[in-house]
Write a protein that holds these residues in place. Structure first.
Motif, PDB file in Angstrom:
ATOM      1  N   ARG A  80       0.887  -1.219   0.247  1.00 54.68           N
ATOM      2  CA  ARG A  80       0.123  -0.106  -0.177  1.00 54.68           C
ATOM      3  C   ARG A  80       0.938   1.238  -0.149  1.00 54.68           C
ATOM      4  O   ARG A  80       1.760   1.442   0.713  1.00 54.68           O
ATOM      5  CB  ARG A  80      -0.914  -0.031   1.297  1.00 54.68           C
ATOM      6  CG  ARG A  80      -2.109   1.191   1.267  1.00 54.68           C
ATOM      7  CD  ARG A  80      -2.919   0.836   2.487  1.00 54.68           C
ATOM      8  NE  ARG A  80      -3.994   1.621   2.458  1.00 54.68           N
ATOM      9  CZ  ARG A  80      -5.026   1.633   3.133  1.00 54.68           C
ATOM     10  NH1 ARG A  80      -5.179   0.849   4.170  1.00 54.68           N
ATOM     11  NH2 ARG A  80      -6.058   2.789   3.166  1.00 54.68           N
ATOM     12  N   PRO A  81       0.916   2.229  -1.026  1.00 58.33           N
ATOM     13  CA  PRO A  81       1.537   3.202  -0.966  1.00 58.33           C
ATOM     14  C   PRO A  81       1.198   4.171   0.037  1.00 58.33           C
ATOM     15  O   PRO A  81      -0.091   4.274   0.596  1.00 58.33           O
ATOM     16  CB  PRO A  81       1.435   3.756  -2.512  1.00 58.33           C
ATOM     17  CG  PRO A  81      -0.160   3.315  -2.705  1.00 58.33           C
ATOM     18  CD  PRO A  81      -0.013   1.992  -1.922  1.00 58.33           C
ATOM     19  N   VAL A  82       2.267   4.905   0.451  1.00 59.76           N
ATOM     20  CA  VAL A  82       2.127   5.996   1.598  1.00 59.76           C
ATOM     21  C   VAL A  82       2.938   7.191   1.301  1.00 59.76           C
ATOM     22  O   VAL A  82       4.009   7.038   0.739  1.00 59.76           O
ATOM     23  CB  VAL A  82       2.376   5.321   2.946  1.00 59.76           C
ATOM     24  CG1 VAL A  82       3.948   4.842   2.919  1.00 59.76           C
ATOM     25  CG2 VAL A  82       2.230   6.040   4.001  1.00 59.76           C
ATOM     26  N   ALA A  83       2.634   8.255   1.852  1.00 61.16           N
ATOM     27  CA  ALA A  83       3.335   9.567   1.303  1.00 61.16           C
ATOM     28  C   ALA A  83       4.702   9.385   2.030  1.00 61.16           C
ATOM     29  O   ALA A  83       4.802   8.946   3.289  1.00 61.16           O
ATOM     30  CB  ALA A  83       2.553  10.907   1.863  1.00 61.16           C
ATOM     31  N   GLN A  84       5.570  10.005   1.659  1.00 57.84           N
ATOM     32  CA  GLN A  84       6.871  10.226   1.984  1.00 57.84           C
ATOM     33  C   GLN A  84       6.971  11.070   3.349  1.00 57.84           C
ATOM     34  O   GLN A  84       7.857  10.564   4.239  1.00 57.84           O
ATOM     35  CB  GLN A  84       7.918  10.989   1.028  1.00 57.84           C
ATOM     36  CG  GLN A  84       9.453  11.222   1.293  1.00 57.84           C
ATOM     37  CD  GLN A  84       9.836   9.612   1.740  1.00 57.84           C
ATOM     38  OE1 GLN A  84       9.978   8.739   0.931  1.00 57.84           O
ATOM     39  NE2 GLN A  84      10.794   9.412   2.838  1.00 57.84           N
ATOM     40  N   GLU A  85       6.033  11.870   3.461  1.00 61.55           N
ATOM     41  CA  GLU A  85       6.055  12.511   4.828  1.00 61.55           C
ATOM     42  C   GLU A  85       5.579  11.942   6.022  1.00 61.55           C
ATOM     43  O   GLU A  85       6.201  11.736   7.293  1.00 61.55           O
ATOM     44  CB  GLU A  85       5.491  13.840   4.667  1.00 61.55           C
ATOM     45  CG  GLU A  85       3.888  13.738   4.470  1.00 61.55           C
ATOM     46  CD  GLU A  85       3.661  13.659   2.792  1.00 61.55           C
ATOM     47  OE1 GLU A  85       2.707  14.352   2.375  1.00 61.55           O
ATOM     48  OE2 GLU A  85       4.788  13.737   2.056  1.00 61.55           O
ATOM     49  N   VAL A  86       4.854  10.766   5.709  1.00 64.15           N
ATOM     50  CA  VAL A  86       4.597   9.869   6.798  1.00 64.15           C
ATOM     51  C   VAL A  86       5.310   8.774   7.100  1.00 64.15           C
ATOM     52  O   VAL A  86       5.968   8.452   8.200  1.00 64.15           O
ATOM     53  CB  VAL A  86       3.022   9.114   6.209  1.00 64.15           C
ATOM     54  CG1 VAL A  86       2.619   7.914   7.228  1.00 64.15           C
ATOM     55  CG2 VAL A  86       1.936   9.993   6.134  1.00 64.15           C
TER      56      VAL A  86
ATOM     57  N   THR B  21       8.581   9.584   6.792  1.00 61.87           N
ATOM     58  CA  THR B  21       9.691  10.195   7.504  1.00 61.87           C
ATOM     59  C   THR B  21       9.279  10.393   8.967  1.00 61.87           C
ATOM     60  O   THR B  21      10.267  10.291   9.759  1.00 61.87           O
ATOM     61  CB  THR B  21       9.773  11.674   6.946  1.00 61.87           C
ATOM     62  OG1 THR B  21      10.189  11.560   5.670  1.00 61.87           O
ATOM     63  CG2 THR B  21      10.639  12.292   7.945  1.00 61.87           C
TER      64      THR B  21
END
Length: 300
Positions: free
Chosen positions: A51-57, A59
Motif C-alpha cells: 500500500r503506497p504511503v506519502a513520503q512525509e508519513v 519520515t
C-alpha cells in the motif's frame, strides 16, 4: 576486553516495552561483565508493504523509530556509564532485523514479548523465531520481579546432544562471570514409562540407566574443569525434563538450554523442552545453537 569476546557486542532488542526494558537491563549487565559494548536494536517495519504511503508519513515513522532507539541507548548509558552503547535501527520485521544483526554479536537479549500481540500473550513471535534460527546464544527475559540479595545460581539442562553441551559451556561462563554456582540437570525416562510407546525388546533398562548416569557425571566433570572455581552440582533425575527443569529454575538467575535435544523431531527448530521453558520459566532463559560449540568436547 578479552580476545575471545573482542569485536562482538551484546545485541539487545528494544521497543520501549516493559519486556525490552528488562532485556536492556540484562544486556547492559552482561556487557559490563564481559567488557563488551552493547548494541541497542530497534526494527522499523511498515506493515502495509503493497500500500503506497506519502513520503512525509514515512519520515515521521522513521523519526519515531529513531527516538525509540536513542531512548534505549540513553537508558543503557544511564544503567552503566562505563559500557559503550550504540544504536542500530534496522528495516524489516523485528525477527529478521535481529537475526541479521546477531551474526556479528556475542549474544542476543530479548524481552519475552514486545508491544505487539494481544493481552495475555506470554511469548512474542521474535522471542521464539530468533532463538530458533540464531547462530549465537539468545537470552529471553521476562519482566518479572526478582528478589534482591539472592544468590546467583545458573541451571542448565544437558542430555549429551551437541546443543546441550554448548548450553553447559555458556552456563559455566555465566556462573563464572557472576560469581555464582551451576546446577547441571539430566533427566532420564524409564523404558517402561508412559513416555515410551512400547518397552524396548532385550534391553536391560537398569544397566542402560546406569551407563547414561555414569557418562553424564563424567562429561560434566570434564567440562567443569575450565572454571574450577565455579561450584557445580550435577543431578541425574528420573523425571520429565520440562517439569524438572522449570522446577529447578524457580529461584535461579538463568536457565540455559540447547535449542534442540536428542529426542526432538528433526522438523522442530526448537525442541519441546525449550519451547516449554520459554513459555513457563520464571527466570531468563538462554538458548544455545549447536553452532556455538567449542572445538573440543569429551568424546562420546
Amino acid at each position: 576486553m578479552s580476545d575471545r569476546y573482542a569485536g562482538r557486542p551484546i545485541l539487545v532488542g528494544y521497543d520501549d516495552s516493559p519486556g525490552s526494558h528488562e532485556a536492556l537491563r540484562w544486556a547492559v549487565e552482561e556487557a559490563r561483565l564481559r567488557g563488551l559494548p552493547v548494541l541497542v536494536c530497534h526494527a522499523l517495519h511498515w506493515p502495509y508493504v503493497l500500500r503506497p504511503v506519502a513520503q512525509e508519513v514515512l519520515t515521521q515513522i522513521e523519526q519515531v523509530a529513531l527516538a525509540v532507539v536513542d531512548e534505549g541507548v540513553h537508558r543503557a548509558r544511564a544503567l552503566a556509564p562505563e559500557v559503550e552503547a550504540q544504536p542500530l535501527l534496522g528495516r524489516g520485521t523485528p525477527s529478521a532485523v535481529l537475526l541479521e544483526a546477531t551474526r556479528e554479536a556475542e549474544m542476543t537479549v530479548l524481552g519475552a514479548r514486545g508491544r505487539g500481540g494481544f493481552d495475555g500473550l506470554q511469548v512474542g513471535s521474535a522471542a521464539v523465531q530468533v532463538p530458533a534460527h540464531s547462530v549465537r546464544p539468545v537470552v529471553v527475559v521476562r519482566p518479572l520481579p526478582r528478589p534482591s540479595g539472592q544468590d546467583v545460581r545458573i541451571v542448565v539442562g544437558i542430555d549429551g546432544s551437541p546443543a546441550s553441551l554448548a548450553a553447559f559451556d555458556l552456563a559455566l561462563d555465566e556462573a563464572a562471570l557472576r560469581g555464582g554456582s551451576l546446577t547441571a540437570l539430566c533427566c532420564w525416562r524409564e523404558c517402561r514409562s508412559s513416555s515410551w510407546q512400547e518397552p524396548l525388546p532385550f534391553v536391560d533398562s537398569h544397566a542402560l540407566r546406569q551407563g547414561a548416569e555414569a557418562r553424564f557425571y563424567e562429561v560434566t566433570s570434564q567440562l567443569a574443569r575450565r572454571h574450577p572455581d565455579v561450584p557445580v552440582t550435577a543431578d541425574f533425575v528420573i523425571e520429565r525434563p520440562q517439569r524438572a527443569l522449570i522446577d529447578a529454575a524457580k529461584d535461579a538467575t538463568l536457565l540455559v538450554l540447547g535449542n534442540r535435544g536428542n529426542e526432538s523431531p528433526a522438523c522442530l527448530l526448537l525442541g519441546p523442552v525449550t519451547q516449554t521453558a520459554l513459555l513457563e520459566a520464571w527466570c531468563p532463559v538462554a538458548v544455545t545453537p549447536t553452532a556455538n560449540l567449542r572445538p573440543l568436547f569429551p568424546p562420546g
